[in-house]
Design a protein around this motif. Structure first.
Motif, PDB file in Angstrom:
ATOM      1  N   ALA A   1      17.450  14.528   2.389  1.00  0.00           N
ATOM      2  CA  ALA A   1      17.925  15.595   1.521  1.00  0.00           C
ATOM      3  C   ALA A   1      18.557  14.931   0.275  1.00  0.00           C
ATOM      4  O   ALA A   1      18.470  15.436  -0.904  1.00  0.00           O
ATOM      5  CB  ALA A   1      18.738  16.425   2.202  1.00  0.00           C
ATOM      6  N   ALA A   2      19.153  14.019   0.282  1.00  0.00           N
ATOM      7  CA  ALA A   2      19.972  13.256  -0.790  1.00  0.00           C
ATOM      8  C   ALA A   2      18.836  12.785  -1.759  1.00  0.00           C
ATOM      9  O   ALA A   2      19.231  12.544  -2.988  1.00  0.00           O
ATOM     10  CB  ALA A   2      20.968  12.290  -0.202  1.00  0.00           C
ATOM     11  N   ILE A   3      17.865  12.074  -1.353  1.00  0.00           N
ATOM     12  CA  ILE A   3      17.038  11.612  -2.185  1.00  0.00           C
ATOM     13  C   ILE A   3      15.951  12.476  -2.790  1.00  0.00           C
ATOM     14  O   ILE A   3      15.767  12.514  -3.853  1.00  0.00           O
ATOM     15  CB  ILE A   3      16.187  10.306  -1.423  1.00  0.00           C
ATOM     16  CG1 ILE A   3      17.112   9.343  -0.848  1.00  0.00           C
ATOM     17  CG2 ILE A   3      15.143   9.776  -2.245  1.00  0.00           C
ATOM     18  CD1 ILE A   3      16.585   8.383   0.178  1.00  0.00           C
ATOM     19  N   PHE A   4      15.429  13.199  -1.842  1.00  0.00           N
ATOM     20  CA  PHE A   4      14.243  14.057  -2.109  1.00  0.00           C
ATOM     21  C   PHE A   4      14.630  15.539  -2.452  1.00  0.00           C
ATOM     22  O   PHE A   4      13.805  16.431  -3.064  1.00  0.00           O
ATOM     23  CB  PHE A   4      13.129  14.072  -1.160  1.00  0.00           C
ATOM     24  CG  PHE A   4      12.474  12.760  -1.123  1.00  0.00           C
ATOM     25  CD1 PHE A   4      11.701  12.314  -2.293  1.00  0.00           C
ATOM     26  CD2 PHE A   4      12.713  12.191   0.238  1.00  0.00           C
ATOM     27  CE1 PHE A   4      11.141  11.065  -1.935  1.00  0.00           C
ATOM     28  CE2 PHE A   4      12.058  10.750   0.144  1.00  0.00           C
ATOM     29  CZ  PHE A   4      11.306  10.243  -0.758  1.00  0.00           C
TER      30      PHE A   4
ATOM     31  N   ASP B   1       0.869  -1.244   0.155  1.00  0.00           N
ATOM     32  CA  ASP B   1       0.195  -0.042   0.080  1.00  0.00           C
ATOM     33  C   ASP B   1       0.912   1.205  -0.036  1.00  0.00           C
ATOM     34  O   ASP B   1       1.991   1.099   0.558  1.00  0.00           O
ATOM     35  CB  ASP B   1      -0.993   0.016   1.297  1.00  0.00           C
ATOM     36  CG  ASP B   1      -1.579  -1.106   1.326  1.00  0.00           C
ATOM     37  OD1 ASP B   1      -1.994  -1.613   2.525  1.00  0.00           O
ATOM     38  OD2 ASP B   1      -2.125  -1.637   0.317  1.00  0.00           O
ATOM     39  N   ALA B   2       0.304   2.376  -0.583  1.00  0.00           N
ATOM     40  CA  ALA B   2       1.116   3.316  -0.764  1.00  0.00           C
ATOM     41  C   ALA B   2       1.446   4.036   0.637  1.00  0.00           C
ATOM     42  O   ALA B   2       2.637   4.546   0.608  1.00  0.00           O
ATOM     43  CB  ALA B   2       0.434   4.672  -1.487  1.00  0.00           C
ATOM     44  N   GLY B   3       0.669   3.762   1.576  1.00  0.00           N
ATOM     45  CA  GLY B   3       0.696   4.329   2.898  1.00  0.00           C
ATOM     46  C   GLY B   3       1.782   3.521   3.930  1.00  0.00           C
ATOM     47  O   GLY B   3       2.576   4.152   4.977  1.00  0.00           O
ATOM     48  N   ALA B   4       2.109   2.542   3.350  1.00  0.00           N
ATOM     49  CA  ALA B   4       2.544   1.247   4.372  1.00  0.00           C
ATOM     50  C   ALA B   4       4.284   1.362   4.083  1.00  0.00           C
ATOM     51  O   ALA B   4       4.569   1.452   2.642  1.00  0.00           O
ATOM     52  CB  ALA B   4       2.103   0.136   4.058  1.00  0.00           C
ATOM     53  N   PRO B   5       5.113   1.008   4.905  1.00  0.00           N
ATOM     54  CA  PRO B   5       6.455   1.136   4.802  1.00  0.00           C
ATOM     55  C   PRO B   5       6.876  -0.057   3.916  1.00  0.00           C
ATOM     56  O   PRO B   5       6.165  -1.053   4.042  1.00  0.00           O
ATOM     57  CB  PRO B   5       6.977   1.039   5.868  1.00  0.00           C
ATOM     58  CG  PRO B   5       6.188   1.305   7.164  1.00  0.00           C
ATOM     59  CD  PRO B   5       4.803   1.059   6.508  1.00  0.00           C
TER      60      PRO B   5
ATOM     61  N   ALA C   1       8.107   5.967  -3.741  1.00  0.00           N
ATOM     62  CA  ALA C   1       6.755   5.861  -3.633  1.00  0.00           C
ATOM     63  C   ALA C   1       5.877   6.353  -2.271  1.00  0.00           C
ATOM     64  O   ALA C   1       4.741   7.205  -2.932  1.00  0.00           O
ATOM     65  CB  ALA C   1       6.244   4.408  -3.932  1.00  0.00           C
ATOM     66  N   LYS C   2       6.451   6.348  -1.146  1.00  0.00           N
ATOM     67  CA  LYS C   2       5.697   6.875  -0.254  1.00  0.00           C
ATOM     68  C   LYS C   2       6.055   8.200   0.011  1.00  0.00           C
ATOM     69  O   LYS C   2       5.303   9.048   0.683  1.00  0.00           O
ATOM     70  CB  LYS C   2       5.631   5.906   1.154  1.00  0.00           C
ATOM     71  CG  LYS C   2       7.320   5.797   1.538  1.00  0.00           C
ATOM     72  CD  LYS C   2       7.331   4.770   2.834  1.00  0.00           C
ATOM     73  CE  LYS C   2       8.797   4.972   3.130  1.00  0.00           C
ATOM     74  NZ  LYS C   2       9.028   3.773   4.197  1.00  0.00           N
TER      75      LYS C   2
END
Lengths: 360, 369
Positions: free
Chosen positions: A90-93, A30-34, A53-54
């Motif tokens: 920060a590195a990812i997003f 699920d989108a919300g689940a880790p 994705a999350k």
């Protein structure tokens, strides 16, 4: 929506009916689940995809350790471990705010990582061989070299642990702390009396009341506990460190790409400090002719792509979080109430142990 | 202990002579006990009020020699103490839930208030869902707020309320099941009660946070708070079942048989005849269980949820506020808040017992507590 889903699943499981156990493997979570690969089953790239994705990094921190991960007055997590999580985000997003913290007790921290509840464990966890090899996790670096130290009263005139012959030592009972201090005194052929207490608050109180000459625990803890004494200024921490407690972040085993991202986040922060790139001058540094700085900030080469993130990854880390030295100073160092010296955590160029492999 | 004001016809001096200094031994006990109370009270008052630090922006103001309680720590952390890390702009939702729930409870506690039955139905049936909706969000345009942001008094009250509301009906059913003549029902109920009663709550909480995640299939996670709520609700219902069973056994069998002979079925006889008497008998026991449950909510700290105590404990690690007195201040404050809640529950139950027309003997027990 996790709450409602959770409520439903919990009811199903607790009532004992057949739940979602037979869900096909490989079905997208699920989108919300880790994201989770179950125990040590994460395959390459899965964690990064799931994090993307999350939209945030789920980071495991402590239930409060001064300077490492503790809440401020607004309830935001601060500290060197919490800042590290922000650096990964920060590195990812390119946004240090895209991180969510899970407070974990020391007992549940490894389960949380194994089960996929968190993506990174950044919780003052000692990097040791048995943990690295047996627990289904990988340590990716050391962001704080801790070790057992000793605190004495300034007016005792003691400047080094070797002068502590005949001293009374307070410590926690039944921990490696007790063992280490006994070994140290015996190795150096010094006489000592050991007074051990069950809880660290009791040890601090006993030391403050003058029941012993020396208080020993991990050095970062000594700096924190010193502020809890009646007269903090009358106590000093001796330079000797008598055990190795390298604290560092860890990730689930089996996802090499994710481990690389977390490892190089730490390395980029060190490299930035070494090259003098700080949060405040990073924009000017974009115009620097220094090839090392240009590679770090993504102006030359495609190092970020190799990690699976954008080439400006290190630029984002420094811009939104800062380099290692800045983070250290404002969380545990001289810019914080703890006033911890860099010591072993200085860069290798300043006689410390913090050394990052080159970015090239 | 009765107060001098109750016997208004006697002068204070006469009251003291009669109650405190009747004999030389009485006088000596009074003097010694009075001395002990003064010896304890003076340092406590000095610490909490006279030497206390009242204003400050960080712990450095409290790091003075001879300083008492460090109250600015409590002020600075007060928002967290009530809401945890619930986002500022959504905190009105928590306040609404507090006001709705608190209002309904106050209404029920108010003597002679109208429409009590309707309010009770609202509080037990509609309010839990309304509160969950408001707090968790994610529907009706309310922004979702993850439960790991909940904390402080919010968590304490949520866990306690769910435990209390779930445990009474579940406990009654289990108690009835335990006395059932159907062997399967009886066996299941006895097994359930004995299992949950024989294992410490902390172990259930640990299992819920350490073991359950490993059993779930990939991608399925159950909210930590929900796990804790389920564990607490089941645990307290096992205790409640035993309390209710005590009440059921105190109701003479003839009552039930008489009800049957009037043509009532099992459920009508139970609900209309037996249970009202049984629950009235064990009201102090029920409230006792509730108070115990309310205090047990602090245990959720072990699985990383921050209730009132947890919020204070975790904030004691904020180096900005370190001082010799910070920890003591925080714990005293939490203890005081817990005391207010538990004392209020206890007084309410005393009133309820009086209103339900318990015998005069019961009243004298109540005044002793």
């Amino acid at each position: 929506m996790r709450f409602w889903g959770g409520l439903a699943v919990a009811l199903v499981v607790f009532v004992g009916a057949c739940g979602e156990r037979d869900r096909p493997a490989g079905e997208a979570p699920d989108a919300g689940a880790p994201a989770s690969g179950g125990t040590a089953a994460a395959s390459a790239g899965r964690t990064l995809d799931a994090v993307r994705a999350k939209g945030f990094v789920q980071c495991g921190v402590s239930q409060g350790l001064p300077g490492f991960s503790n809440p401020d007055d607004r309830g935001n997590w601060t500290g060197i471990d919490a800042e590290f999580c922000r650096a990964v985000a920060a590195a990812i997003f390119g946004d240090a705010g895209k991180v969510k913290f899970t407070a974990l007790s020391s007992k549940e921290r490894f389960t949380a990582l194994q089960s996929g509840e968190i993506d990174v464990l950044s919780r003052n966890t000692t990097f040791s061989m048995s943990r690295d090899t047996n627990l289904g996790l990988d340590f990716v670096g050391v962001n704080y070299y801790d070790g057992q130290g000793m605190m004495v009263r300034k007016n005792s005139g003691v400047a080094s642990a070797t002068e502590l012959d005949g001293a009374t030592v307070c410590t926690n009972s039944g921990t490696t702390t007790e063992l280490n201090i006994s070994d140290y005194f015996r190795t150096n052929q010094l006489d000592f009396d050991l007074v051990a207490f069950e809880k660290s608050d009791e040890v601090v109180a006993a030391y403050d009341a003058g029941r012993c000459d020396v208080y020993t625990t991990d050095q970062s803890g000594l700096y924190a506990d010193r502020l809890k004494l009646q007269k903090p200024d009358e106590h000093m921490i001796l330079p000797e460190i008598i055990s190795k407690e390298p604290l560092g972040p860890s990730v689930r085993q089996g996802d090499a790409q994710w481990a690389d991202i977390v490892r190089w986040t730490h390395n980029a922060m060190l490299t930035a400090e070494e090259l003098g790139v700080t949060k405040s001058n990073v924009e000017e540094m974009l115009g620097s002719p220094n090839p090392e700085i240009r590679r770090l900030l993504g102006l030359e080469g495609a190092f970020g792509e190799g990690l699976g993130v954008s080439n400006e990854w290190a630029y984002f880390i420094v811009k939104h979080v800062g380099n290692y030295g800045e983070v250290f100073e404002r969380t545990v160092g001289l810019g914080s109430p703890l006033q911890i010296e860099r010591g072993l955590n200085a860069l290798w160029t300043d006689g410390g142990l913090q050394y990052a492999p080159p970015i090239r | 202990m009765s107060m001098p004001s109750r016997e208004s016809s006697i002068s204070p001096a006469a009251w003291m002579r009669a109650n405190l200094f009747a004999t030389p031994v009485d006088g000596a006990i009074t003097v010694i006990m009075g001395g002990i109370i003064v010896m304890i009270a003076i340092p406590v008052i000095d610490w909490a009020l006279l030497s206390a630090i009242w204003v400050g922006s960080d712990g450095s103001q409290c790091r003075v020699e001879g300083a008492g309680a460090c109250w600015p720590f409590v002020t600075a952390k007060f928002n967290q103490f009530i809401f945890g890390r619930f986002p500022d702009e959504e905190q009105w939702r928590v306040i609404s839930v507090f006001v709705l729930g608190g209002g309904a409870i106050a209404w029920l506690a108010w003597p002679n208030a109208p429409a009590k039955a309707r309010i009770a139905v609202f509080l037990l049936m509609a309010f839990p869902f309304l509160a969950a909706l408001l707090l968790a969000g994610g529907v009706l345009g309310l922004a979702p707020v993850e439960t790991n942001l909940w904390g402080g008094m919010l968590i304490t009250l949520v866990v306690a309320f769910v435990g209390i509301v779930a445990s009474l009906p579940l406990g009654v059913l289990l108690a009835l099941g335990r006395q059932s003549e159907l062997p399967i029902v009886r066996l299941v109920c006895v097994g359930f009660i004995e299992f949950w009663r024989a294992v410490p709550l902390v172990i259930f909480l640990f299992m819920a946070s350490n073991m359950l995640p490993l059993f779930f299939p990939a991608g399925v996670t159950v909210d930590k708070l929900v796990r804790a709520l389920v564990a607490v609700a089941l645990f307290s219902s096992a205790y409640m079942a035993e309390v209710v069973r005590g009440g059921l056994q105190a109701v003479p069998k003839g009552q039930f048989e008489a009800a049957l002979s009037l043509g009532m079925g099992y459920w009508r006889a139970m609900v209309l005849i037996v249970l009202p008497q049984a629950l009235r008998h064990v009201l102090p026991g029920i409230v006792n269980t509730f108070i115990g449950l309310f205090k047990d909510t602090s245990l959720v700290y072990v699985i990383g949820l921050f209730d009132m105590l947890g919020v204070i404990t975790v904030n004691l690690t904020d180096p900005v506020w370190f001082s010799a007195q910070t920890a003591a201040t925080g714990y005293v404050f939490v203890a005081f808040i817990f005391w207010i809640f538990c004392f209020a529950m206890s007084r309410y139950s005393v009133r309820l017992e009086e209103n339900l027309g318990q015998s005069r003997g019961a009243n004298s027990y109540a005044s002793l507590r």
